[in-house]
Write a protein that holds these residues in place. Structure first.
Motif, PDB file in Angstrom:
ATOM      1  N   ARG A  13     -13.366 -43.408  -5.480  1.00 24.43           N
ATOM      2  CA  ARG A  13     -14.408 -42.903  -6.387  1.00 24.43           C
ATOM      3  C   ARG A  13     -14.854 -41.498  -5.999  1.00 24.43           C
ATOM      4  O   ARG A  13     -15.184 -40.684  -6.858  1.00 24.43           O
ATOM      5  N   LYS A  14     -14.846 -41.217  -4.699  1.00 22.58           N
ATOM      6  CA  LYS A  14     -15.180 -39.861  -4.246  1.00 22.58           C
ATOM      7  C   LYS A  14     -14.104 -38.875  -4.742  1.00 22.58           C
ATOM      8  O   LYS A  14     -14.420 -37.754  -5.150  1.00 22.58           O
TER       9      LYS A  14
ATOM     10  N   ALA B  74     -15.936 -45.060  -1.097  1.00 25.85           N
ATOM     11  CA  ALA B  74     -15.875 -43.961  -0.121  1.00 25.85           C
ATOM     12  C   ALA B  74     -14.678 -43.052  -0.351  1.00 25.85           C
ATOM     13  O   ALA B  74     -14.750 -41.854  -0.064  1.00 25.85           O
TER      14      ALA B  74
ATOM     15  N   LEU C 282     -12.364 -39.211  -7.446  1.00 24.53           N
ATOM     16  CA  LEU C 282     -12.622 -39.010  -8.882  1.00 24.53           C
ATOM     17  C   LEU C 282     -13.738 -37.987  -9.093  1.00 24.53           C
ATOM     18  O   LEU C 282     -13.671 -37.147 -10.001  1.00 24.53           O
ATOM     19  N   ALA C 283     -14.764 -38.067  -8.243  1.00 26.25           N
ATOM     20  CA  ALA C 283     -15.870 -37.099  -8.333  1.00 26.25           C
ATOM     21  C   ALA C 283     -15.369 -35.693  -8.019  1.00 26.25           C
ATOM     22  O   ALA C 283     -15.746 -34.718  -8.671  1.00 26.25           O
TER      23      ALA C 283
ATOM     24  N   ILE D  60     -18.600 -34.198   1.662  1.00 26.80           N
ATOM     25  CA  ILE D  60     -19.310 -33.665   0.491  1.00 26.80           C
ATOM     26  C   ILE D  60     -20.064 -34.790  -0.217  1.00 26.80           C
ATOM     27  O   ILE D  60     -19.539 -35.897  -0.386  1.00 26.80           O
ATOM     28  N   ASN D  61     -21.285 -34.462  -0.601  1.00 26.48           N
ATOM     29  CA  ASN D  61     -22.136 -35.475  -1.222  1.00 26.48           C
ATOM     30  C   ASN D  61     -22.163 -35.274  -2.738  1.00 26.48           C
ATOM     31  O   ASN D  61     -22.994 -34.538  -3.263  1.00 26.48           O
ATOM     32  N   ILE D  62     -21.224 -35.888  -3.419  1.00 24.52           N
ATOM     33  CA  ILE D  62     -21.193 -35.819  -4.887  1.00 24.52           C
ATOM     34  C   ILE D  62     -20.913 -37.217  -5.433  1.00 24.52           C
ATOM     35  O   ILE D  62     -20.380 -38.073  -4.727  1.00 24.52           O
ATOM     36  N   THR D  63     -21.255 -37.399  -6.701  1.00 28.97           N
ATOM     37  CA  THR D  63     -21.086 -38.717  -7.312  1.00 28.97           C
ATOM     38  C   THR D  63     -20.236 -38.590  -8.569  1.00 28.97           C
ATOM     39  O   THR D  63     -20.377 -37.630  -9.337  1.00 28.97           O
ATOM     40  N   TYR D  64     -19.393 -39.551  -8.758  1.00 27.79           N
ATOM     41  CA  TYR D  64     -18.529 -39.566  -9.948  1.00 27.79           C
ATOM     42  C   TYR D  64     -19.346 -39.915 -11.179  1.00 27.79           C
ATOM     43  O   TYR D  64     -20.106 -40.875 -11.185  1.00 27.79           O
ATOM     44  N   ASP D  65     -19.189 -39.108 -12.220  1.00 24.63           N
ATOM     45  CA  ASP D  65     -19.880 -39.349 -13.483  1.00 24.63           C
ATOM     46  C   ASP D  65     -18.920 -40.053 -14.446  1.00 24.63           C
ATOM     47  O   ASP D  65     -18.005 -39.438 -14.990  1.00 24.63           O
TER      48      ASP D  65
ATOM     49  N   GLN E 278     -13.653 -34.082 -10.867  1.00 24.09           N
ATOM     50  CA  GLN E 278     -14.593 -33.473 -11.821  1.00 24.09           C
ATOM     51  C   GLN E 278     -15.085 -32.119 -11.313  1.00 24.09           C
ATOM     52  O   GLN E 278     -15.221 -31.166 -12.086  1.00 24.09           O
TER      53      GLN E 278
ATOM     54  N   TYR F 226     -11.251 -29.619  -0.241  1.00 21.70           N
ATOM     55  CA  TYR F 226     -11.099 -31.062  -0.417  1.00 21.70           C
ATOM     56  C   TYR F 226      -9.905 -31.421  -1.308  1.00 21.70           C
ATOM     57  O   TYR F 226      -9.690 -32.597  -1.616  1.00 21.70           O
TER      58      TYR F 226
ATOM     59  N   LYS G 196     -15.441 -37.270   2.780  1.00 16.23           N
ATOM     60  CA  LYS G 196     -16.761 -37.842   3.083  1.00 16.23           C
ATOM     61  C   LYS G 196     -17.798 -36.761   3.390  1.00 16.23           C
ATOM     62  O   LYS G 196     -18.995 -37.024   3.409  1.00 16.23           O
TER      63      LYS G 196
END
Lengths: 92, 477
Positions: B370-371, B367, B373-374, A42-47, B377, B298, A40
């Motif tokens: 999906r995080k 939260a 999965l990000a 880190i502020n990233i978004t799944y593409d 990447q 992470y 939580k």
């Protein structure tokens, strides 16, 4: 993690715990979730469009008829059989 | 004896396939009582296969592995031979078909010595969650062999098999190889068919080889790779001869050392041994490049969220009906499923199913899952950035050497110990672990060489280059 959440997860997971096991599991899961909470920070978004360019999941086999596995082999690991899989009586 | 020496001895008739098989079976009888690396020893099958292999050799038709004894991790389906996954759930499961890797090895006429122990459903790093054989480390029976392929690594280290198949979802080949002082390779995701491998986390699982050195691992790997129509994720990339580059110089190659892999959480003995190995590569003409991988912080939660989410789904198939443990009495379908699963699965497996269902649940999915999965990447991108500038990456395989079984009781501590290996699975890369030293008590230390996707040949060459100047110390049994 509180006991109600563990009971809820156990229900979803088709598992059952005794009262004593529930308390122990709640404590362990609390520690595990604390570790998971690191993500939580880190502020990233799944593409959605970026993944799996090199795994071709749509590359399916030709639809060719082939020999099936014999029923006896399919059933060889089932405990209760009568030439089919047997389950307890279900009445809705 | 290395398997390439065995090949020559078999083809030159210095030894027969049966004599070779018997020698290993005798050693298993003598030592496996204390090491417990095997769940099932397949003596009768081994002797029959040896007889068949000999007839192939006698006709002058031997292939790379004809007559070579191999141990197989017990989560790989072997037709007619129990495949337990070290779980009470599959205690009596006899697969009605072979995994693709077993079909390939049978076509080579290998000699299967038996099925090796592991953490239950490959979930663990110690082989202490096995329901049947809590394997010991051949270097110190008071220590764990690592896991989950601990049985395979211990068997090779103790000379109870010359090579073995393992599986690696988050380090399960490389970590036990490091703890047991042997070499283990996890190939690129999709290189080896997963058909017939009992699923844990399908986007991460991969079969690989464990041997006395990189060359032996490459010989076994050569025979199990390749496209398989039964595995939808299997790669159609051509499979090169992984031994082809062995012996070539590493001069001019760029080795990346990400600083986060050498931080405070890594034992001094481990750090020192891996950095010394980096110096030796430098002396061979390689260039050492310091770099950074900030996402490593992470990696462990990212891995556990992804792996457990997939495990929760994969393990939902165990309902006590078609196969697997079934309670003797249940009054309803629901009760049958719940009680069969609750009796059949061990504690760690249950914990991971709970965690998987937690992170996939409504309200938590974004939260956590999906995080993760990000983060996958991001980790892949950071690896790509490093490989833009370097040829291979060098890291410790584990933060410490093997420890006592008592230290495995804290799940969080066990998860954190996977820090050095999980990113390779998250990114789908190939990596090889090879011994690079021993700590003050004589316990083996492993280093990992990570390569670009489908570039197993390079990491095998790099590991072999180091091994040629390294003198391994055998365990005293």
């Amino acid at each position: 993690m509180d006991l109600d959440m563990v009971k809820y997860l156990a229900e979803l997971s088709k598992l059952e715990y005794s009262e004593g096991e529930l308390a122990k599991t709640a404590n362990e899961m609390t520690d595990i979730i604390d570790l998971m909470d690191t993500v939580k920070e880190i502020n990233i978004t799944y593409d959605d469009l970026k993944d799996n360019h090199d795994v071709y999941l749509n590359d399916l086999r030709e639809d060719v008829q082939a020999e099936s596995m014999p029923t006896s082999k399919v059933l060889q690991n089932a405990v209760n059989t009568n030439n089919c899989f047997v389950v307890p009586k279900v009445v809705e | 004896m290395k398997i390439r020496d065995m090949r020559k001895a078999l083809d030159d008739r210095q030894v027969s396939a049966a004599e070779l098989a018997k020698a290993y079976l005798d050693k298993i009888k003598q030592y496996d009582g204390k090491i417990q690396s095997y769940i099932t020893v397949t003596e009768d099958i081994a002797l029959k296969q040896a007889e068949k292999a000999q007839s192939v050799i006698d006709k002058g038709e031997s292939k790379a592995l004809t007559g070579i004894p191999v141990a197989v991790k017990d989560n790989i389906c072997t037709e007619g031979v129990k495949t337990t996954c070290a779980s009470k759930m599959l205690e009596n499961f006899i697969p009605p078909y072979n995994a693709t890797v077993m079909e390939k090895l049978d076509a080579e006429n290998i000699v299967m010595l038996g099925k090796t122990s592991m953490d239950e459903f490959a979930m663990g790093g110690s082989t202490q969650t096995s329901a049947f054989a809590k394997t010991k480390n051949p270097y110190d029976l008071g220590c764990v062999p690592g896991g989950s392929s601990g049985g395979s690594a211990a068997a090779v280290a103790a000379g109870l098999a010359p090579v073995a198949l393992g599986t690696d979802t988050g380090g399960s080949i490389r970590q036990p190889a490091a703890f047991c002082g042997v070499t283990g390779i996890k190939p690129t995701y999709s290189r080896v068919s997963r058909f017939g491998l009992v699923a844990f986390a399908s986007s991460l699982d991969q079969i690989g080889s464990i041997g006395k050195d990189a060359h032996d691992c490459a010989i076994l790997l050569n025979e199990i790779c390749g496209y398989d129509p039964h595995d939808g994720t299997s790669s159609k990339n051509a499979v090169p001869d992984f031994t082809a580059e062995i012996g070539e110089s590493v001069k001019g190659m760029k080795f990346a050392l990400p600083k986060e892999f050498f931080c405070d959480g890594i034992d001094e003995d481990v750090k020192t041994a891996v950095l010394k190995a980096a110096d030796e590569y430098k002396a061979m003409g390689a260039e050492i490049v310091e770099c950074s991988m900030p996402s490593l912080k992470y990696a462990v939660p990212c891995y556990y969220l992804l792996a457990c989410a997939e495990a929760a789904s994969n393990l939902s198939r165990y309902d006590g009906i078609k196969y697997g443990h079934r309670v003797s009495k249940a009054d309803s379908y629901e009760e049958l499923v719940i009680k069969s699963r609750s009796e059949g699965f061990g504690e760690e497996v249950k914990r991971r199913i709970l965690l998987g269902n937690y992170c996939l649940s409504s309200g938590y999915y974004d939260a956590y899952y999906r995080k993760a999965l990000a983060l996958r990447q991001l980790i892949r991108q950071e690896y790509n950035d490093i490989f833009d500038k370097c040829d291979v990456i060098l890291t410790p395989t584990t933060p410490s050497v093997a420890y006592s079984p008592e230290k495995t009781s804290d799940p969080v501590q066990m998860y954190q110990a996977d820090i050095c290996t999980v990113t390779v699975n998250i990114a789908g890369l190939p990596a090889i672990s090879t011994p690079c030293g021993y700590d003050k008590k004589g316990m083996p230390i492993g280093m990992s060489v990570i390569g670009r996707k489908f570039d197993e040949a390079t990491i095998i060459k790099v590991a072999d280059a180091y091994e040629k100047g390294f003198t391994p110390v055998a365990p005293k049994l």
